[in-house]
Design a protein around this motif. Sequence first.
Motif, mmCIF file in Angstrom:
data_model
loop_
_atom_site.group_PDB
_atom_site.id
_atom_site.type_symbol
_atom_site.label_atom_id
_atom_site.label_comp_id
_atom_site.label_asym_id
_atom_site.label_seq_id
_atom_site.Cartn_x
_atom_site.Cartn_y
_atom_site.Cartn_z
ATOM 1 N N ILE A 103 0.722 -1.143 -0.173
ATOM 2 C CA ILE A 103 0.031 -0.132 -0.006
ATOM 3 C C ILE A 103 0.723 1.309 -0.085
ATOM 4 O O ILE A 103 0.455 2.149 -0.677
ATOM 5 C CB ILE A 103 -0.797 0.186 1.265
ATOM 6 C CG1 ILE A 103 -1.984 -1.033 0.882
ATOM 7 C CG2 ILE A 103 -1.607 1.488 1.357
ATOM 8 C CD1 ILE A 103 -2.967 -1.229 2.206
ATOM 9 N N LEU A 104 2.034 1.134 0.892
ATOM 10 C CA LEU A 104 2.821 2.408 0.956
ATOM 11 C C LEU A 104 3.593 2.664 -0.268
ATOM 12 O O LEU A 104 4.204 3.749 -0.684
ATOM 13 C CB LEU A 104 3.641 2.409 2.144
ATOM 14 C CG LEU A 104 2.973 2.334 3.406
ATOM 15 C CD1 LEU A 104 3.866 2.247 4.537
ATOM 16 C CD2 LEU A 104 2.316 3.945 3.594
ATOM 17 N N ALA A 105 3.786 1.337 -1.003
ATOM 18 C CA ALA A 105 4.624 1.598 -2.288
ATOM 19 C C ALA A 105 3.801 2.408 -3.480
ATOM 20 O O ALA A 105 4.455 2.921 -4.232
ATOM 21 C CB ALA A 105 5.030 0.339 -2.881
ATOM 22 N N ALA A 106 2.393 2.406 -3.180
ATOM 23 C CA ALA A 106 1.515 3.017 -3.953
ATOM 24 C C ALA A 106 1.642 4.495 -3.855
ATOM 25 O O ALA A 106 1.706 5.210 -4.892
ATOM 26 C CB ALA A 106 0.251 2.537 -4.120
ATOM 27 N N GLN A 107 1.587 4.745 -2.618
ATOM 28 C CA GLN A 107 1.566 6.236 -2.180
ATOM 29 C C GLN A 107 1.811 6.374 -0.710
ATOM 30 O O GLN A 107 1.293 5.573 -0.011
ATOM 31 C CB GLN A 107 0.535 6.874 -2.681
ATOM 32 C CG GLN A 107 -0.813 6.443 -1.830
ATOM 33 C CD GLN A 107 -2.007 7.118 -2.531
ATOM 34 O OE1 GLN A 107 -2.211 7.357 -3.680
ATOM 35 N NE2 GLN A 107 -2.851 7.726 -1.383
ATOM 36 N N PRO A 108 2.355 7.260 -0.260
ATOM 37 C CA PRO A 108 2.591 7.876 1.284
ATOM 38 C C PRO A 108 1.496 7.591 1.866
ATOM 39 O O PRO A 108 0.312 8.217 1.127
ATOM 40 C CB PRO A 108 3.273 8.995 1.394
ATOM 41 C CG PRO A 108 4.077 9.324 0.146
ATOM 42 C CD PRO A 108 3.078 8.438 -0.936
ATOM 43 N N ALA A 109 1.122 7.424 3.159
ATOM 44 C CA ALA A 109 -0.216 7.405 3.832
ATOM 45 C C ALA A 109 -0.032 7.498 5.251
ATOM 46 O O ALA A 109 1.064 7.209 5.710
ATOM 47 C CB ALA A 109 -0.999 6.133 3.401
ATOM 48 N N TYR A 110 -1.020 7.828 5.915
ATOM 49 C CA TYR A 110 -0.813 7.833 7.545
ATOM 50 C C TYR A 110 -1.997 6.750 7.943
ATOM 51 O O TYR A 110 -2.750 6.015 7.197
ATOM 52 C CB TYR A 110 -1.535 9.130 7.917
ATOM 53 C CG TYR A 110 -2.715 9.813 7.560
ATOM 54 C CD1 TYR A 110 -3.882 9.290 8.440
ATOM 55 C CD2 TYR A 110 -3.020 10.517 6.464
ATOM 56 C CE1 TYR A 110 -4.964 9.929 8.080
ATOM 57 C CE2 TYR A 110 -4.307 10.989 6.318
ATOM 58 C CZ TYR A 110 -5.417 10.621 6.993
ATOM 59 O OH TYR A 110 -6.378 11.138 6.820
ATOM 60 N N GLY A 111 -2.013 6.517 9.124
ATOM 61 C CA GLY A 111 -2.451 5.244 9.699
ATOM 62 C C GLY A 111 -3.735 4.946 9.420
ATOM 63 O O GLY A 111 -4.460 3.916 8.795
ATOM 64 N N TYR A 112 -4.649 5.878 9.449
ATOM 65 C CA TYR A 112 -5.978 5.778 9.219
ATOM 66 C C TYR A 112 -6.189 5.640 7.725
ATOM 67 O O TYR A 112 -7.252 4.667 7.241
ATOM 68 C CB TYR A 112 -6.913 7.049 9.712
ATOM 69 C CG TYR A 112 -8.362 6.962 9.213
ATOM 70 C CD1 TYR A 112 -9.175 6.302 10.184
ATOM 71 C CD2 TYR A 112 -9.025 7.434 8.262
ATOM 72 C CE1 TYR A 112 -10.672 6.030 9.980
ATOM 73 C CE2 TYR A 112 -10.300 7.336 7.852
ATOM 74 C CZ TYR A 112 -11.182 6.364 8.764
ATOM 75 O OH TYR A 112 -12.302 6.184 8.511
#
Length: 118
Positions: free
Chosen positions: A20-29
């Motif tokens: 998921i993070l390889a697709a784009q940066p994100a925060y926990g929620y």
Amino acid sequence: MANQMTEMLKGTLEGIVLAILAAQPAYGYEITARLREEGFADLAEGTIYALLIRIEQRGFVDVAKVPSEKGPPRKVFTLNEAGLAQLEEFWTAWRFLAGRIEELRAHRTPGSTAHEGA
């Protein structure tokens, strides 16, 4: 079946989150919401936050605090080079295991009814 699914997910959740993070940066929620969109409805947010702490400690992500419209700043996780390498190891292991499991399923003994429909 739920127990078996939970146990299998424990072994793969890190790889799933890294993907998921390889697709784009994100925060926990955001990560939790994406997992739920993908059908992982029973995942507790606490499980994801604990995993994020572990992958941060293992050096797989870079973390930036980003101001939030509501409440304290959010920690945004970005996959780094070490995380990309870990993700590639995950996919290699996944392909191997999935292939072996499929081979076992395809070569079950004829007339076996124990696992029909699997």
